[in-house]
Design an enzyme around this catalytic site. Structure first.
Site, PDB file in Angstrom:
ATOM      1  N   ILE A   1     -24.768  -9.884   7.417  1.00 45.36           N
ATOM      2  CA  ILE A   1     -25.204  -8.490   7.326  1.00 45.36           C
ATOM      3  C   ILE A   1     -24.958  -7.960   5.901  1.00 45.36           C
ATOM      4  CG2 ILE A   1     -25.194  -6.214   8.414  1.00 45.36           C
ATOM      5  CD1 ILE A   1     -23.810  -7.415  10.829  1.00 45.36           C
ATOM      6  N   PRO A   2     -25.695  -8.500   4.927  1.00 47.40           N
ATOM      7  CA  PRO A   2     -25.546  -7.961   3.566  1.00 47.40           C
ATOM      8  C   PRO A   2     -26.041  -6.516   3.525  1.00 47.40           C
ATOM      9  CG  PRO A   2     -27.406  -9.473   3.675  1.00 47.40           C
ATOM     10  CD  PRO A   2     -26.712  -9.541   5.005  1.00 47.40           C
ATOM     11  N   HIS A   3     -25.464  -5.737   2.633  1.00 49.81           N
ATOM     12  CA  HIS A   3     -25.882  -4.340   2.550  1.00 49.81           C
ATOM     13  C   HIS A   3     -25.631  -3.789   1.155  1.00 49.81           C
ATOM     14  CE1 HIS A   3     -21.779  -4.684   4.164  1.00 49.81           C
ATOM     15  NE2 HIS A   3     -21.497  -3.621   3.437  1.00 49.81           N
ATOM     16  N   GLY A   4     -26.402  -2.759   0.845  1.00 51.01           N
ATOM     17  CA  GLY A   4     -26.259  -2.115  -0.448  1.00 51.01           C
ATOM     18  C   GLY A   4     -26.602  -0.644  -0.371  1.00 51.01           C
TER      19      GLY A   4
END
Length: 148
Positions: free
Chosen positions: A65-68
Site C-alpha cells: 500500500i504505497p502512498h504519497g
C-alpha cells in the site's frame, strides 16, 4: 468510506507488468497521471519513494500500500494493480506482493491518507477478500470484494 469514489474503473491494472517495487509504483502512477488525478509524475513519485525509504509499505499477506501526499495530486484517489506472479516489495513478511494499492492525496487533505490506509488494511486482513481481489476479472468484482 465509498471506495468507488477513490478507485474508479480507469484506475485499475489487472495484470501489472512490473518486476519490482519501483516499476510497480511507476506503473500505478502512470494510471493516475493518464486519468488526470496527478499532474506531475516525478514530484509525486518522489513523495511516494521518500515514504518507502522510511519504511516499506509491503504490509505482508501479499499486499503493498504505497502512498504519497503531494501538491501534484488534484484529488484523493487510489490506483490498484494485480500481479499474478508477485513482486518483491521488501514486505515485512519477506513474501512477494500480488495486490498493490497506490494512494494519492493532495497536500491539503489532512489525514485522508490515514483514513484510506485504515479502510483498505481492515478489509484486506480477511483472506477471502484478498483471494477475491486476486481472482477479480472486472471492476465490479473488486467493488464486491470490498463490500462483503
Amino acid at each position: 468510506m465509498d471506495i468507488g469514489k477513490l478507485l474508479t474503473s480507469d484506475r485499475i491494472s489487472f495484470n501489472l507488468k512490473a518486476r519490482n517495487k519501483e516499476e510497480a509504483i511507476d506503473e500505478l502512477i502512470e494510471i493516475l497521471y493518464r486519468d488526470g488525478v496527478i499532474n506531475n509524475k516525478k514530484n509525486f513519485k518522489l513523495a511516494v519513494m521518500k515514504r518507502e525509504k522510511e519504511f516499506s509499505t509491503g504490509i505482508g499477506y501479499g499486499i503493498g500500500i504505497p502512498h504519497g501526499k503531494n501538491e501534484a495530486v488534484k484529488e484523493a484517489s487510489i490506483a490498484f494493480g494485480i500481479s499474478k506472479d508477485g513482486i518483491d516489495f521488501d514486505s515485512m513478511d519477506g513474501q512477494p506482493v500480488n495486490l498493490i494499492f497506490l494512494i494519492a492525496v493532495p497536500n491539503k487533505s489532512d489525514d485522508m491518507h490515514l483514513k484510506i490506509l485504515s479502510y483498505i488494511s481492515r478489509r484486506l486482513m480477511h483472506s477471502d477478500v484478498r483471494e477475491k481481489l486476486i481472482k477479480a476479472q472486472s471492476y465490479n468484482d473488486i467493488l464486491k470484494a470490498f463490500q462483503e
